[in-house]
Design an enzyme around this catalytic site. Structure first.
Site, PDB file in Angstrom:
ATOM      1  N   LYS A 260       0.823  -1.196   0.000  1.00  0.00           N
ATOM      2  CA  LYS A 260       0.000   0.000   0.000  1.00  0.00           C
ATOM      3  C   LYS A 260       0.863   1.254   0.000  1.00  0.00           C
ATOM      4  O   LYS A 260       0.379   2.337   0.146  1.00  0.00           O
ATOM      5  CB  LYS A 260      -0.931  -0.024   1.211  1.00  0.00           C
ATOM      6  CG  LYS A 260      -1.907  -1.185   1.112  1.00  0.00           C
ATOM      7  CD  LYS A 260      -2.923  -1.215   2.202  1.00  0.00           C
ATOM      8  CE  LYS A 260      -3.773  -2.464   2.013  1.00  0.00           C
ATOM      9  NZ  LYS A 260      -4.711  -2.662   3.092  1.00  0.00           N
ATOM     10  N   ARG A 261       2.137   1.053  -0.143  1.00  0.00           N
ATOM     11  CA  ARG A 261       3.040   2.206  -0.195  1.00  0.00           C
ATOM     12  C   ARG A 261       3.726   2.229  -1.537  1.00  0.00           C
ATOM     13  O   ARG A 261       3.900   1.199  -2.154  1.00  0.00           O
ATOM     14  CB  ARG A 261       4.141   2.029   0.844  1.00  0.00           C
ATOM     15  CG  ARG A 261       3.706   2.469   2.167  1.00  0.00           C
ATOM     16  CD  ARG A 261       4.710   2.189   3.246  1.00  0.00           C
ATOM     17  NE  ARG A 261       4.063   1.675   4.429  1.00  0.00           N
ATOM     18  CZ  ARG A 261       2.959   2.134   4.977  1.00  0.00           C
ATOM     19  NH1 ARG A 261       2.327   3.137   4.441  1.00  0.00           N
ATOM     20  NH2 ARG A 261       2.430   1.611   6.052  1.00  0.00           N
TER      21      ARG A 261
END
Ligand code: GLU
Length: 510
Positions: A260-261
């Site tokens: 998610k980064r």
């Protein structure tokens, strides 16, 4: 076109507001939307916020902005209501409490009074013994008297699902077919927590039923929970919606699940969150086209298609079960294509907020600026993302004193020396004083003619002048750049560059 059997579907996107919307979530929402629109059904937005520890109030906003940015609209949801409101799970507590009690009454659930300490020591013991960790069903067999006693003592409790102890559970996934699990491998999952809030298992099953959801599209990571969900649905005597587990999206290395980064791989940045793609200047239409093809394929021969075409062709049966890495280069290619498809006026509108942020100028000022009207059509061909625009036009917003000619190489052409470059700059300046019409074609023609009169290659004349006016080796086409600056400013810059070269010592200029 609707296929036989594609009756209006009710699908829901049910994110947990625990952080920013990422591309995987957006893909799920997009497939939901495509299926609802294709079947003439409804797309529902439901917020699954029952995990209060992970709740992030900002994520609601990010979520709604991300969905809207892609152009997805919903028919029912927290902001617009609908026949099954509320669409935020934390506002539906009582419903889940009633439903959990109903399962107890039907003999499919029980209260568990085990303390966190007992569960922790049980886990340690299981680990030490090399056994699988999990709840040992200690409270499942409590007598009524034992239960009442604990309740009377005010011991807090959770409600657990009573998984059948033997037999098999078979469930069907539209993408993967029938899947069988032996019940002895399943755990008595918690349905209602001690704080009175439901877990995902209970809340999602209850809401899918009450909201008459026909198809559940969700990430493949939920596949392992499907048997419990099937058992819960069966215990209520309800019908299971069609399950469609969407393939995992892998990170650019193709090894792990996309995080998610944003990620740096070999010095290159790979984005993951929807607002990052938005900030980088990907156009919603390009993203729509791109994401539609992640896990489903419009047509191997046709890379570009419209929303209407996607809706018409989209088909759940064709979802690909295999995980794949996102083809980021394809997104850039598509985005360039959609950028080129804009009218220059529309591109200006899209670009101005980016330029304003990056160049520190007001949007209103940029919107009125005629330099942009000249430069946009010529940089349009070269842009892959809107955030690259500033790199192409920043030089035009500097004053002539701000252009730093710190590197002689910028002004001295290949196989030329400082004296020759000075001669070229002078010849160019003289010509620019003379040309009557300050127009790109007219200037270009005059420059080419002059180069041939001087017996030099056109590039020898153009190179130093490009460096002089932009301070860069790479810049938009030269003659449009001059027109954008105007005669006076162009001459000003050439004059400064000439003076700079003249001031160099012999050593500096070689
Ligand atoms: N709340 C779950 C999530 O955020 C939804 C899973 C589902 O769609 O059922 O992933």
């Amino acid at each position: 076109m609707k296929k036989d059997g594609d009756s209006p579907a009710r699908v829901r996107f049910a994110p947990s507001p625990t952080g920013h919307l990422h591309l995987g979530g957006l893909r799920t929402a997009l497939f939901d939307w495509l299926w609802a629109r294709k079947t003439g059904g409804q797309f529902i937005l439901r917020i699954e916020d029952t995990d209060r520890r992970r709740f992030d109030p900002e994520s609601m906003d990010s979520l709604i902005r991300g969905l809207r940015w892609l152009g997805l609209d919903w028919d029912e949801g927290p902001d617009i209501g609908g026949p099954f409101a509320p669409y935020v799970q934390s506002q539906r507590q009582e419903i889940y409490q009633e439903k959990a009690q109903e399962l107890i009454d039907r003999g499919h659930a029980y209260r568990c009074f085990c303390t966190p300490e007992r569960l922790a020591s049980l886990r340690d013991e299981q680990r030490r013994a090399g056994r699988r960790t999990g709840y040992d069903r200690h409270c499942r067999t409590l007598s009524d008297a034992e239960r009442s006693q604990r309740e009377a003592e005010g011991i807090s409790s959770v409600i657990r699902f009573a998984v059948p102890l033997d037999g098999v559970t078979v469930y069907h996934d539209l993408v993967r077919g029938d899947i069988q699990v032996e019940n002895r491998h399943l755990q008595d999952e918690i349905l209602l927590k001690a704080d009175g809030l439901p877990t995902y298992h209970l809340a999602a099953m209850v809401d899918d039923n009450l909201m008459k959801i026909t198809h559940v599209l969700r990430g493949e990571e939920w596949l392992a929970t499907a048997p419990i969900h099937k058992l819960i649905v069966d215990a209520f005597g309800w019908e299971m919606p069609v399950l469609v587990h969407l393939p995992v999206i892998l990170d650019p290395s193709g090894k792990g699940k996309m995080s998610k980064r944003k990620k740096l791989v070999a010095g290159k940045e790979f984005l993951a969150l929807v607002h990052e793609f938005q900030d980088a200047g990907y156009l919603p239409d390009a993203m729509f086209n791109f994401l539609t093809n992640v896990g489903w394929n419009f047509d191997p021969e046709e890379e570009v298609f419209s929303r209407e075409e996607a809706i018409e062709r989209f088909c759940l049966d064709e979802i690909n079960p295999s995980a794949a890495a996102l083809p980021y280069e394809k997104l850039d290619w598509l985005n360039g294509l959609y950028i080129r498809g804009l009218t220059p006026a529309a591109l200006k509108v899209a670009l101005v907020p980016y330029l304003s942020r990056q160049l520190g100028l007001s949007e209103a000022e940029l919107q009125k600026d005629r330099k942009l009207d000249v430069l946009i059509p010529v940089i349009q061909e070269r842009l892959k993302r809107l955030d690259e625009g500033a790199d192409w036009v920043d030089w035009a917003y500097l004053t002539s004193d701000e252009i730093a000619y710190s590197d002689p190489k910028l002004l001295i052409g290949r196989k030329m020396d400082a004296a020759q470059s000075i001669a070229m700059l002078r010849a160019g300046a003289a010509l620019l004083e003379e040309v009557e019409l300050f127009d790109a074609d007219a200037i270009q023609e005059a420059f080419r003619e002059r180069a041939s009169e001087l017996g030099v290659k056109a590039g020898n004349l153009f190179g130093p002048i490009r460096g002089a006016i932009s301070g860069k080796k790479v810049s938009p086409p030269l003659f449009e750049s001059m027109v954008a600056l105007g005669r006076h400013e162009t001459l000003q810059r050439i004059g400064r560059a000439t003076a700079y070269l003249e001031g160099l010592t012999i050593e500096e200029s070689v």
